[in-house]
Scaffold this motif. Structure first.
Motif, short mmCIF file in Angstrom:
data_model
loop_
_atom_site.label_atom_id
_atom_site.label_comp_id
_atom_site.label_asym_id
_atom_site.label_seq_id
_atom_site.Cartn_x
_atom_site.Cartn_y
_atom_site.Cartn_z
N SER A 163 0.73 -1.22 0.16
CA SER A 163 0.11 -0.01 0.12
C SER A 163 0.78 1.05 -0.19
CB SER A 163 -1.02 0.05 1.05
OG SER A 163 -0.02 0.34 2.29
N PRO A 212 -12.51 -5.56 -3.55
CA PRO A 212 -12.17 -4.39 -3.82
C PRO A 212 -13.19 -3.32 -2.98
CG PRO A 212 -12.13 -5.45 -5.91
CD PRO A 212 -12.45 -6.48 -4.72
N ASP A 259 -5.65 -11.94 -2.97
CA ASP A 259 -5.17 -12.17 -4.40
C ASP A 259 -4.43 -10.82 -4.50
OD1 ASP A 259 -4.53 -11.55 -7.05
OD2 ASP A 259 -5.91 -13.39 -7.45
N GLU A 260 -3.14 -11.01 -4.56
CA GLU A 260 -2.21 -9.93 -4.65
C GLU A 260 -2.49 -9.06 -6.02
OE1 GLU A 260 -0.27 -8.71 -2.47
OE2 GLU A 260 0.16 -10.46 -1.27
N ASP A 261 -2.81 -9.43 -6.88
CA ASP A 261 -3.20 -8.65 -8.32
C ASP A 261 -4.47 -7.80 -7.82
OD1 ASP A 261 -1.15 -9.82 -9.60
OD2 ASP A 261 -2.31 -11.48 -10.55
N ILE A 262 -5.24 -8.33 -7.11
CA ILE A 262 -6.60 -7.47 -6.89
C ILE A 262 -6.23 -6.44 -5.96
CG2 ILE A 262 -8.92 -7.85 -5.86
CD1 ILE A 262 -9.00 -10.53 -6.78
N GLU A 288 -3.42 -5.08 -5.49
CA GLU A 288 -2.39 -4.11 -6.55
C GLU A 288 -3.45 -3.26 -7.18
OE1 GLU A 288 0.73 -3.61 -9.90
OE2 GLU A 288 0.17 -5.59 -9.06
N TYR A 289 -4.42 -3.64 -7.62
CA TYR A 289 -5.60 -2.90 -8.69
C TYR A 289 -6.37 -2.08 -7.72
CZ TYR A 289 -5.04 -5.25 -13.39
OH TYR A 289 -4.43 -5.46 -14.42
N ALA A 290 -6.67 -2.57 -6.60
CA ALA A 290 -7.57 -1.69 -5.68
C ALA A 290 -6.86 -0.52 -5.23
CB ALA A 290 -8.04 -2.58 -4.46
N SER A 295 -4.17 0.92 -6.54
CA SER A 295 -3.07 1.57 -7.58
C SER A 295 -3.49 3.16 -7.89
CB SER A 295 -3.12 0.84 -8.61
OG SER A 295 -4.39 0.97 -9.51
N ARG A 296 -4.58 3.54 -7.69
CA ARG A 296 -5.22 4.76 -8.07
C ARG A 296 -4.93 5.82 -6.81
NH1 ARG A 296 -7.34 6.16 -12.77
NH2 ARG A 296 -7.51 4.18 -14.40
#
Length: 247
Positions: A70, A162, A197-200, A202-204, A206-207
């Protein structure tokens, strides 16, 4: 090998039983030095120290720092908020509900504070927040002495989703506006999930530079061997990335 005077000073700062646990149960000099400093700082009893070593505290801390999932500044929060927590002491039967998880934590608060860190001060369960005409409740609210901020914990018994992040960000805004004192730092959130899930994640995240950590918990201890293997994989991936950048 660390310098003998340095090791000697660390050994003198601990009890004989703690030194025996550390020297017999750890492998590398860095790990020994870590636990010697930790035991001295936290004033661990032998049983508390043994539990931290057996639960792979050292490996889990390094894995957390390696992921840094984060926007929290990990130069300030290293070791304070981690990526994985071991809650085997809750003795939760399967299946269990979020209410059961919270009640088990409350009944075992002393051990929970040992796991999350002794700088955490418990402020309450189902902490009430009122925004407009609506009522909201934070599962667990703590204050962190070193970070000097409120820490909200939202408990989940499933994978991270998310939409959990939006709820936590709302709680943190309400805490900062209505509960936080002027001299305190902005509030921090921990969404404590059974898995993620690390990808989820990261997406959550990222902004925005979120002040929320997505952490996992386990109700059964993960063996040190598995944690050490994960740590080796993390180091190998970092080496490969560095080598590819140099090419």
């Amino acid at each position: 090998m660390q310098s003998k005077p340095e090791f000697s000073a660390l050994l003198k700062a601990n009890t004989w039983s703690n030194n025996l646990h550390i020297m017999s149960k750890t492998k590398t000099d860095d790990e020994k030095k870590f636990y010697l400093k930790l035991a001295s700082k936290e004033k661990y009893k032998a049983r508390e120290l043994e539990r931290q070593i057996d639960s792979g505290y050292y490996e889990r801390l390094l894995l957390s720092d390696g992921k840094a999932p984060s926007g929290i500044d990990h130069t300030e929060t290293t070791g304070m908020i981690r990526d994985l927590y071991m809650l085997e002491f809750l003795n939760l039967p399967e299946p269990y509900k979020e209410f059961d998880l919270k009640q088990a934590i409350l009944k075992n608060m002393k051990q929970f504070l040992l796991e999350v860190g002794r700088d955490f001060i418990f402020m309450g369960e189902e902490f009430h927040l009122q925004v407009g005409k609506s009522d909201y409740f934070v599962d667990l609210l703590f204050y962190h002495r070193e970070l000097q901020c409120l820490v909200a914990i939202d408990l989940k018994i499933d994978d991270f989703k998310p939409e959990y992040l939006g709820k936590m960000e709302f709680y943190l805004e309400a805490l900062d506006r209505d509960i936080k004192k002027p001299h305190e730092n902005p509030s921090v959130g921990i969404i404590l999930c059974k898995s993620k899930d690390e990808d989820i994640v990261e997406y959550a995240l990222s902004r925005n530079m979120s002040s929320t950590m997505i952490s996992e918990y386990r109700t059964k201890l993960i063996s040190k061997e598995i944690l050490q293997k994960k740590l080796e994989e993390l180091y190998d991936a970092a080496d490969e990335n560095q080598n590819s950048q140099q090419c």
